[in-house]
Design a protein around this motif. Structure first.
Motif, PDB file in Angstrom:
ATOM      1  N   VAL A  53      63.117 -51.111-122.739  1.00 38.38           N
ATOM      2  CA  VAL A  53      63.103 -52.220-121.787  1.00 38.38           C
ATOM      3  C   VAL A  53      64.094 -51.933-120.670  1.00 38.38           C
ATOM      4  O   VAL A  53      65.236 -51.569-120.935  1.00 38.38           O
ATOM      5  CB  VAL A  53      63.483 -53.557-122.471  1.00 38.38           C
ATOM      6  N   GLY A  54      63.647 -52.085-119.429  1.00 39.66           N
ATOM      7  CA  GLY A  54      64.564 -51.894-118.313  1.00 39.66           C
ATOM      8  C   GLY A  54      63.820 -51.698-117.010  1.00 39.66           C
ATOM      9  O   GLY A  54      62.601 -51.490-116.985  1.00 39.66           O
ATOM     10  N   ARG A  55      64.566 -51.782-115.915  1.00 40.10           N
ATOM     11  CA  ARG A  55      63.974 -51.530-114.608  1.00 40.10           C
ATOM     12  C   ARG A  55      63.472 -50.085-114.534  1.00 40.10           C
ATOM     13  O   ARG A  55      64.105 -49.177-115.057  1.00 40.10           O
ATOM     14  CB  ARG A  55      65.017 -51.767-113.512  1.00 40.10           C
ATOM     15  N   LEU A  56      62.348 -49.896-113.891  1.00 39.82           N
ATOM     16  CA  LEU A  56      61.787 -48.550-113.756  1.00 39.82           C
ATOM     17  C   LEU A  56      62.479 -47.848-112.589  1.00 39.82           C
ATOM     18  O   LEU A  56      61.958 -47.756-111.482  1.00 39.82           O
ATOM     19  CB  LEU A  56      60.276 -48.638-113.535  1.00 39.82           C
ATOM     20  N   THR A  57      63.694 -47.352-112.878  1.00 39.10           N
ATOM     21  CA  THR A  57      64.520 -46.686-111.870  1.00 39.10           C
ATOM     22  C   THR A  57      65.027 -45.362-112.424  1.00 39.10           C
ATOM     23  O   THR A  57      64.948 -45.111-113.637  1.00 39.10           O
ATOM     24  CB  THR A  57      65.728 -47.557-111.480  1.00 39.10           C
ATOM     25  N   LEU A  58      65.579 -44.539-111.555  1.00 43.44           N
ATOM     26  CA  LEU A  58      66.130 -43.250-111.985  1.00 43.44           C
ATOM     27  C   LEU A  58      67.272 -43.435-112.964  1.00 43.44           C
ATOM     28  O   LEU A  58      67.477 -42.605-113.868  1.00 43.44           O
ATOM     29  CB  LEU A  58      66.595 -42.451-110.764  1.00 43.44           C
ATOM     30  N   PHE A  62      63.588 -42.835-117.805  1.00 43.96           N
ATOM     31  CA  PHE A  62      62.474 -42.905-118.755  1.00 43.96           C
ATOM     32  C   PHE A  62      61.725 -41.573-118.875  1.00 43.96           C
ATOM     33  O   PHE A  62      61.024 -41.344-119.863  1.00 43.96           O
ATOM     34  CB  PHE A  62      61.508 -44.018-118.351  1.00 43.96           C
ATOM     35  N   ILE A  63      61.897 -40.704-117.890  1.00 48.09           N
ATOM     36  CA  ILE A  63      61.251 -39.383-117.970  1.00 48.09           C
ATOM     37  C   ILE A  63      61.766 -38.605-119.179  1.00 48.09           C
ATOM     38  O   ILE A  63      60.993 -37.915-119.865  1.00 48.09           O
ATOM     39  CB  ILE A  63      61.480 -38.577-116.670  1.00 48.09           C
ATOM     40  N   THR A  64      63.058 -38.697-119.467  1.00 43.06           N
ATOM     41  CA  THR A  64      63.614 -38.040-120.662  1.00 43.06           C
ATOM     42  C   THR A  64      62.919 -38.534-121.920  1.00 43.06           C
ATOM     43  O   THR A  64      62.581 -37.741-122.818  1.00 43.06           O
ATOM     44  CB  THR A  64      65.133 -38.292-120.755  1.00 43.06           C
ATOM     45  N   LEU A  65      62.685 -39.835-122.006  1.00 45.39           N
ATOM     46  CA  LEU A  65      61.994 -40.412-123.162  1.00 45.39           C
ATOM     47  C   LEU A  65      60.556 -39.909-123.256  1.00 45.39           C
ATOM     48  O   LEU A  65      60.079 -39.541-124.337  1.00 45.39           O
ATOM     49  CB  LEU A  65      62.032 -41.938-123.060  1.00 45.39           C
ATOM     50  N   MET A  66      59.892 -39.830-122.128  1.00 44.52           N
ATOM     51  CA  MET A  66      58.509 -39.347-122.118  1.00 44.52           C
ATOM     52  C   MET A  66      58.420 -37.874-122.484  1.00 44.52           C
ATOM     53  O   MET A  66      57.496 -37.446-123.191  1.00 44.52           O
ATOM     54  CB  MET A  66      57.890 -39.603-120.751  1.00 44.52           C
ATOM     55  N   LYS A  67      59.381 -37.079-122.035  1.00 45.67           N
ATOM     56  CA  LYS A  67      59.421 -35.652-122.392  1.00 45.67           C
ATOM     57  C   LYS A  67      59.604 -35.491-123.899  1.00 45.67           C
ATOM     58  O   LYS A  67      59.023 -34.587-124.510  1.00 45.67           O
ATOM     59  CB  LYS A  67      60.556 -34.951-121.648  1.00 45.67           C
ATOM     60  N   ALA A  68      60.421 -36.351-124.499  1.00 44.97           N
ATOM     61  CA  ALA A  68      60.642 -36.292-125.945  1.00 44.97           C
ATOM     62  C   ALA A  68      59.361 -36.588-126.703  1.00 44.97           C
ATOM     63  O   ALA A  68      59.023 -35.909-127.677  1.00 44.97           O
ATOM     64  CB  ALA A  68      61.735 -37.278-126.339  1.00 44.97           C
ATOM     65  N   ILE A  69      58.617 -37.589-126.256  1.00 42.87           N
ATOM     66  CA  ILE A  69      57.360 -37.950-126.914  1.00 42.87           C
ATOM     67  C   ILE A  69      56.345 -36.816-126.807  1.00 42.87           C
ATOM     68  O   ILE A  69      55.582 -36.554-127.738  1.00 42.87           O
ATOM     69  CB  ILE A  69      56.812 -39.258-126.312  1.00 42.87           C
ATOM     70  N   VAL A  80      56.003 -48.289-125.811  1.00 46.99           N
ATOM     71  CA  VAL A  80      55.742 -49.353-124.851  1.00 46.99           C
ATOM     72  C   VAL A  80      57.005 -49.554-124.023  1.00 46.99           C
ATOM     73  O   VAL A  80      58.104 -49.687-124.577  1.00 46.99           O
ATOM     74  CB  VAL A  80      55.352 -50.673-125.556  1.00 46.99           C
ATOM     75  N   ILE A  81      56.853 -49.549-122.706  1.00 47.67           N
ATOM     76  CA  ILE A  81      57.978 -49.777-121.797  1.00 47.67           C
ATOM     77  C   ILE A  81      57.751 -51.093-121.067  1.00 47.67           C
ATOM     78  O   ILE A  81      56.716 -51.293-120.427  1.00 47.67           O
ATOM     79  CB  ILE A  81      58.134 -48.633-120.779  1.00 47.67           C
ATOM     80  N   ILE A  82      58.737 -51.980-121.178  1.00 45.17           N
ATOM     81  CA  ILE A  82      58.706 -53.262-120.477  1.00 45.17           C
ATOM     82  C   ILE A  82      59.621 -53.171-119.260  1.00 45.17           C
ATOM     83  O   ILE A  82      60.797 -52.825-119.388  1.00 45.17           O
ATOM     84  CB  ILE A  82      59.164 -54.407-121.394  1.00 45.17           C
ATOM     85  N   GLY A  83      59.081 -53.476-118.088  1.00 48.30           N
ATOM     86  CA  GLY A  83      59.897 -53.457-116.880  1.00 48.30           C
ATOM     87  C   GLY A  83      59.071 -53.107-115.655  1.00 48.30           C
ATOM     88  O   GLY A  83      57.929 -52.660-115.758  1.00 48.30           O
ATOM     89  N   LYS A  84      59.659 -53.331-114.504  1.00 49.81           N
ATOM     90  CA  LYS A  84      59.026 -52.977-113.243  1.00 49.81           C
ATOM     91  C   LYS A  84      60.070 -52.321-112.354  1.00 49.81           C
ATOM     92  O   LYS A  84      61.268 -52.470-112.569  1.00 49.81           O
ATOM     93  CB  LYS A  84      58.439 -54.207-112.552  1.00 49.81           C
ATOM     94  N   GLY A  85      59.605 -51.557-111.342  1.00 46.57           N
ATOM     95  CA  GLY A  85      60.567 -50.930-110.446  1.00 46.57           C
ATOM     96  C   GLY A  85      59.968 -49.812-109.623  1.00 46.57           C
ATOM     97  O   GLY A  85      58.772 -49.505-109.715  1.00 46.57           O
ATOM     98  N   SER A  86      60.836 -49.188-108.838  1.00 47.74           N
ATOM     99  CA  SER A  86      60.410 -48.213-107.836  1.00 47.74           C
ATOM    100  C   SER A  86      59.863 -46.916-108.417  1.00 47.74           C
ATOM    101  O   SER A  86      59.167 -46.169-107.728  1.00 47.74           O
ATOM    102  CB  SER A  86      61.591 -47.888-106.906  1.00 47.74           C
ATOM    103  N   GLU A  87      60.159 -46.629-109.678  1.00 46.48           N
ATOM    104  CA  GLU A  87      59.709 -45.372-110.285  1.00 46.48           C
ATOM    105  C   GLU A  87      58.369 -45.504-111.017  1.00 46.48           C
ATOM    106  O   GLU A  87      57.929 -44.541-111.668  1.00 46.48           O
ATOM    107  CB  GLU A  87      60.767 -44.860-111.276  1.00 46.48           C
ATOM    108  N   LYS A  88      57.732 -46.643-110.904  1.00 45.06           N
ATOM    109  CA  LYS A  88      56.500 -46.868-111.666  1.00 45.06           C
ATOM    110  C   LYS A  88      55.444 -45.794-111.387  1.00 45.06           C
ATOM    111  O   LYS A  88      54.838 -45.252-112.322  1.00 45.06           O
ATOM    112  CB  LYS A  88      55.926 -48.248-111.350  1.00 45.06           C
ATOM    113  N   LYS A  89      55.208 -45.477-110.131  1.00 44.66           N
ATOM    114  CA  LYS A  89      54.180 -44.498-109.780  1.00 44.66           C
ATOM    115  C   LYS A  89      54.504 -43.122-110.348  1.00 44.66           C
ATOM    116  O   LYS A  89      53.621 -42.436-110.878  1.00 44.66           O
ATOM    117  CB  LYS A  89      54.030 -44.419-108.253  1.00 44.66           C
TER     118      LYS A  89
END
Length: 220
Positions: A53-58, A62-69, A80-89
């Motif tokens: 959970v958190g803002r989608l920011t640098l 969250f990229i580290t988490l995705m790389k781990a998966i 599941v990631i809850i949050g919105k922000g500039s890094e969504k795209k």
């Protein structure tokens, strides 16, 4: 006034002051009640269920988490990631380019994240820096197993140097991937969950609001 011991040390050293540490106040009864409200199912029944959970920011990395998966093989795992922000795209592009759409879901901002957190097995924070991350304390109260980066400041203090969960280095997706690959909710991990739950009493709303009141009284 700062909200963690490590934050106090950093402020006092950098600015040559004597700051006051008052922990963030939580109304745990409200969190408990909100966690019991009806919510749509967000995970498959037989998956290892991960939550962030958190803002989608640098900052949240969250990229580290995705790389781990991406490294986890041979077991069903869902994040599941809850949050919105500039890094969504950028996050959506990473998910698409690495064929992770069946493993990672971005579900946007939720006014009540607690009814979703309780559906998970593990709560993960991969931030590069924090102040004192409230989400870790909320996840502790909701009895989730926690994995967090040992970032400045807060997680090491909240997790008691790993006594209440797992601490990893910032950006260390390989170590995180190994933890997720092997994770089982065994006796040792259940003990960490219970110890973490018992530790949240120090964040009680009334106690810490009174600390603010008493401190302000000294200067008026």
């Amino acid at each position: 006034i700062v909200n963690s011991v490590d934050f106090k040390k950093e402020m006092d050293r950098k600015y040559s002051i004597n700051s006051h540490c008052i922990l963030n106040p939580f109304i745990f009864k409200k969190i408990k009640n909100q966690s019991k409200l009806k919510a749509s199912k967000i995970y498959s029944k037989d998956a290892l269920k991960l939550m962030a959970v958190g803002r989608l920011t640098l900052q949240k990395d969250f990229i580290t988490l995705m790389k781990a998966i991406r490294l986890v093989k041979g077991r069903k795992i869902e994040l599941v990631i809850i949050g919105k922000g500039s890094e969504k795209k950028n996050l959506e592009n990473f998910i698409y380019n690495n064929s992770l759409r069946n493993k990672i879901k971005l579900i946007g901002y939720k006014r009540n994240p607690f009814k979703y957190i309780v559906q998970s097995d593990i709560f993960i924070l991969t931030s590069i820096f924090e102040g004192s991350p409230n989400v870790l304390i909320e996840a502790q109260f909701l009895k989730r197993f926690i994995i967090s980066t040992n970032c400045p400041t807060g997680p090491r203090e909240i997790l008691e140097n790993g006594k209440f969960g797992e601490l990893i280095r910032i950006g260390d997706y390989k170590h995180l991937g190994k933890i997720l690959q092997k994770f089982v909710l065994n006796k040792s991990n259940k003990k960490k969950i219970n110890l973490g739950f018992n530790s949240v009493k120090k964040y009680d709303h009334k106690k810490n609001c009174m600390s603010y009141y008493n401190l302000i009284k000294r200067y008026i």
